[in-house]
Design a protein around this motif. Sequence first.
Motif, PDB file in Angstrom:
ATOM      1  N   LEU A  90     -10.104  19.006  25.169  1.00 10.64           N
ATOM      2  CA  LEU A  90      -9.830  20.441  25.027  1.00 10.64           C
ATOM      3  C   LEU A  90      -8.898  20.855  26.157  1.00 10.64           C
ATOM      4  CD1 LEU A  90     -13.301  20.309  24.517  1.00 10.64           C
ATOM      5  CD2 LEU A  90     -12.580  22.465  23.527  1.00 10.64           C
ATOM      6  N   ASP A  91      -8.033  21.825  25.863  1.00 14.13           N
ATOM      7  CA  ASP A  91      -7.176  22.317  26.936  1.00 14.13           C
ATOM      8  C   ASP A  91      -7.140  23.847  26.905  1.00 14.13           C
ATOM      9  OD1 ASP A  91      -5.321  23.152  24.984  1.00 14.13           O
ATOM     10  OD2 ASP A  91      -4.412  21.159  24.950  1.00 14.13           O
ATOM     11  N   ASP A  92      -6.306  24.414  27.767  1.00 18.53           N
ATOM     12  CA  ASP A  92      -6.232  25.867  27.903  1.00 18.53           C
ATOM     13  C   ASP A  92      -6.017  26.611  26.577  1.00 18.53           C
ATOM     14  OD1 ASP A  92      -6.827  26.390  30.521  1.00 18.53           O
ATOM     15  OD2 ASP A  92      -4.771  26.160  31.258  1.00 18.53           O
ATOM     16  N   ASN A  93      -5.436  25.940  25.575  1.00 21.42           N
ATOM     17  CA  ASN A  93      -5.201  26.624  24.294  1.00 21.42           C
ATOM     18  C   ASN A  93      -6.455  26.683  23.426  1.00 21.42           C
ATOM     19  OD1 ASN A  93      -2.398  26.895  24.815  1.00 21.42           O
ATOM     20  ND2 ASN A  93      -2.188  24.705  24.366  1.00 21.42           N
ATOM     21  N   VAL A 127      -2.460  13.399  25.245  1.00 24.36           N
ATOM     22  CA  VAL A 127      -2.756  14.529  26.135  1.00 24.36           C
ATOM     23  C   VAL A 127      -1.470  15.292  26.423  1.00 24.36           C
ATOM     24  CG1 VAL A 127      -3.301  15.023  28.542  1.00 24.36           C
ATOM     25  CG2 VAL A 127      -4.836  13.591  27.192  1.00 24.36           C
ATOM     26  N   ASN A 128      -1.537  16.589  26.181  1.00 22.10           N
ATOM     27  CA  ASN A 128      -0.356  17.410  26.435  1.00 22.10           C
ATOM     28  C   ASN A 128      -0.410  17.998  27.842  1.00 22.10           C
ATOM     29  OD1 ASN A 128      -2.671  18.551  25.298  1.00 22.10           O
ATOM     30  ND2 ASN A 128      -1.638  20.499  25.073  1.00 22.10           N
ATOM     31  N   GLU A 129       0.728  18.366  28.359  1.00 18.50           N
ATOM     32  CA  GLU A 129       0.767  18.956  29.695  1.00 18.50           C
ATOM     33  C   GLU A 129       0.225  20.383  29.612  1.00 18.50           C
ATOM     34  OE1 GLU A 129       4.036  18.519  32.200  1.00 18.50           O
ATOM     35  OE2 GLU A 129       3.509  16.394  32.329  1.00 18.50           O
ATOM     36  N   CYS A 130      -0.809  20.657  30.363  1.00 15.60           N
ATOM     37  CA  CYS A 130      -1.401  21.988  30.317  1.00 15.60           C
ATOM     38  C   CYS A 130      -1.962  22.295  31.696  1.00 15.60           C
ATOM     39  CB  CYS A 130      -2.513  22.020  29.280  1.00 15.60           C
ATOM     40  SG  CYS A 130      -3.727  20.751  29.569  1.00 15.60           S
ATOM     41  N   GLY A 131      -2.290  23.559  31.929  1.00 15.19           N
ATOM     42  CA  GLY A 131      -2.805  23.963  33.237  1.00 15.19           C
ATOM     43  C   GLY A 131      -4.152  23.327  33.536  1.00 15.19           C
ATOM     44  N   TYR A 132      -4.969  23.225  32.485  1.00 14.64           N
ATOM     45  CA  TYR A 132      -6.289  22.627  32.637  1.00 14.64           C
ATOM     46  C   TYR A 132      -6.673  21.945  31.336  1.00 14.64           C
ATOM     47  CZ  TYR A 132     -11.352  22.192  32.690  1.00 14.64           C
ATOM     48  OH  TYR A 132     -12.628  21.685  32.590  1.00 14.64           O
ATOM     49  N   GLY A 133      -7.225  20.765  31.423  1.00 11.81           N
ATOM     50  CA  GLY A 133      -7.689  20.071  30.230  1.00 11.81           C
ATOM     51  C   GLY A 133      -8.886  19.210  30.577  1.00 11.81           C
ATOM     52  N   VAL A 134      -9.738  18.974  29.583  1.00  7.73           N
ATOM     53  CA  VAL A 134     -10.967  18.227  29.882  1.00  7.73           C
ATOM     54  C   VAL A 134     -11.395  17.371  28.697  1.00  7.73           C
ATOM     55  CG1 VAL A 134     -12.400  20.227  29.196  1.00  7.73           C
ATOM     56  CG2 VAL A 134     -13.373  18.477  30.704  1.00  7.73           C
TER      57      VAL A 134
ATOM     58  N   ARG B 270      -4.543  21.183  36.848  1.00  9.38           N
ATOM     59  CA  ARG B 270      -3.123  21.100  37.152  1.00  9.38           C
ATOM     60  C   ARG B 270      -2.594  22.413  37.730  1.00  9.38           C
ATOM     61  NH1 ARG B 270       1.278  20.972  33.282  1.00  9.38           N
ATOM     62  NH2 ARG B 270       3.143  20.164  34.328  1.00  9.38           N
ATOM     63  N   LYS B 271      -2.969  23.530  37.096  1.00 15.33           N
ATOM     64  CA  LYS B 271      -2.499  24.832  37.575  1.00 15.33           C
ATOM     65  C   LYS B 271      -3.690  25.739  37.831  1.00 15.33           C
ATOM     66  CE  LYS B 271       1.857  24.743  35.062  1.00 15.33           C
ATOM     67  NZ  LYS B 271       2.588  25.238  33.890  1.00 15.33           N
ATOM     68  N   PRO B 272      -3.518  26.710  38.747  1.00 20.45           N
ATOM     69  CA  PRO B 272      -4.626  27.642  38.968  1.00 20.45           C
ATOM     70  C   PRO B 272      -4.903  28.478  37.723  1.00 20.45           C
ATOM     71  CG  PRO B 272      -2.653  28.323  40.181  1.00 20.45           C
ATOM     72  CD  PRO B 272      -2.372  26.973  39.628  1.00 20.45           C
ATOM     73  N   LYS B 273      -6.116  28.983  37.605  1.00 20.62           N
ATOM     74  CA  LYS B 273      -6.440  29.868  36.489  1.00 20.62           C
ATOM     75  C   LYS B 273      -5.729  31.210  36.700  1.00 20.62           C
ATOM     76  CE  LYS B 273     -11.008  30.212  38.508  1.00 20.62           C
ATOM     77  NZ  LYS B 273     -10.627  29.549  39.702  1.00 20.62           N
ATOM     78  N   PRO B 274      -5.594  32.044  35.651  1.00 18.57           N
ATOM     79  CA  PRO B 274      -4.959  33.343  35.840  1.00 18.57           C
ATOM     80  C   PRO B 274      -5.653  34.126  36.962  1.00 18.57           C
ATOM     81  CG  PRO B 274      -5.384  32.921  33.510  1.00 18.57           C
ATOM     82  CD  PRO B 274      -6.031  31.813  34.273  1.00 18.57           C
TER      83      PRO B 274
END
Lengths: 164, 458
Positions: A90-93, A127-134, B270-274
């Motif tokens: 799962l990722d930020d989307n 895995v796509n580049e995202c801010g957060y993924g798990v 990878r990036k900070p949360k909002p």
Amino acid sequence: MNRDNLLTAKDLIPEFIESLAHVGAEVIKLNGKDSVLAYISENYPECITFENKEIWEEYSFSCSKEKLEKLGTIQLEGRFGVAENGAIWLDDNCFPNRLLPFIAQKVIMLLDSGKIVKDMGEAYDCVNECGYGVFISGPSKTADIEQSLVFGAHGPESLLVFLY
Amino acid sequence: MKGHSYKAGIFLKDESRADWHDKTLWMVRQKRDKAARSVADWEDLRERASSIKEQVLSNLDFYLSEFEQRAVENGVKVHRASDAQEFNEIVYKIVTDNNAKLVVKSKSMLTEECGLNTFLEQRGLEVVDTDLGERIIQFRKEPPSHIVLPAIHLKKEEIGELFHEKLNTPKGMSDPVLLTSAARTHLREKFLSAGVAITGVNFAVAETGSVVVCTNEGNADMGVHAAPVQIHCMGIEKLVPQTRDLAVFTRLLARNATGQPITAYTSHYRKPKPRGEMHIVIVDNGRSDRLKSDIHRSSLKCIRCGACMNTCPVYRRSGGHSYGYLIPGPIGSILAPSYNIKKHTDLPFASSLCMSCSNVCPVKIDIHDQLYKWRQELSEKGAFSPVKGLVLKIAGFILSKSALYDFSGKVARVALKWLPRRMVYSKINVWGWERELPAVPQESFKKWYSKNSGKNNL
């Protein structure tokens, strides 16, 4: 590697289901997403989904932690699953707030059964580049007291996966 | 100073507990074997993991700057600390800059190494370890006794007693499910009110600037996503070049540590949360010195799975606290002397050199060889007691002269037969404290061989 080629192998479904059971998740396989949604609304009427935009906004980053803490059952959709270990990416989307998959008491996870890869090698190609993924593999667990396995250490006490 | 063997002696006094400890860890080792055998290319994975780590260590400057550059582009604040003091100060500053009073922390051996908790607590902050095992030992004001299973030395009744005192659970309640549930309630309160969340780092990816944390409990994520500020602390050796390298390590780590196919959560930050703030602190603290040493650099490949502890016959029968260093067992015994050679002189000797540690190591560190090399180094530095030094010198002299060796053998065979027991098993004979010598043979092997060679094609 081409992502679409990877995400088709039907023969990986039995192994994926076996891995999920091994890591303590429940699995239900139904035909088509519509029947999954119907099943959920009948059996888990209290379940919160984030599919409509207003609820997505309501639970986004500005939502209070106290409100999130009261969440019972939530529904999320994974991007793909890994047959060798039952992990689901799962990722930020996939959620309006990163805390959601962890703070809810029970997580219901939807997954398209065409989106299962063999192992972590193939998984990291998807895995796509995202801010957060798990990668989530089963419910939260601990064995810190005398090696006794207990579900629901901090995160969800149970994980129910619907394959369609 | 009371060394490993003395403390192991104390551990062994409670025979049933020592037995339980031994069996439980052996069970973990067996689970590991089962999981490893389920992967067809297991040995190939180990080889690849080892070579990726070698590659990183040989080009660390390159990967570090690539990682830092990517992380900064991702909106992460990157800090570098050359030693424990600097690391603690950096973290303290981030916490106070954000006016936080409560810090939640998920497992990090690095923060243990640097004494971060004590540093922050002395300055009036509350630090809560959120991994269940770590919370238990934090309540007891003890160090972890295992790097993956920090409270493996405790029985559930002791934890029940502890929770009764600290969390007000009913007296005598020792059911792991109920105790875990009490901890869950207690720690959820802490997660929701913490201003800063700290995690360790399992892997840091140079090409993306992201850090990966593996937990079963989900405590790293509960902390990181709930607190406005997240800090990830890593040693310089945690890097891997590319995202796809993670496939090798995530396939190895949990299987080798506990026999699970993967940890419940493998989180990629990878990036900070909002509206959130994300920091990464990269720490050296003696690592680059080890990197310079051709002999000891391979210990930097360690991914902290703990398998060498579970398999070690000495660790299983002496307990983690007997080592007197935050990382116990075989890997701790080769890491500890590089930090403080005087304090940890005895650790390279806390091993039977059976090689089991090297055989289970997922990144193929030559642990047994490292232990042996430390022994060589320590003996050259005169770290032995005068008695042991003298005994070894005499033995060396005798063993190098064939006639003298034969003669000594004869004397020993006669002496052992006729000397009174209290002389053979005197206090000086440390070996004989817990053991019986085998029956004395009539003749030496050498003599037997020369008599029998030629017969039966021997």
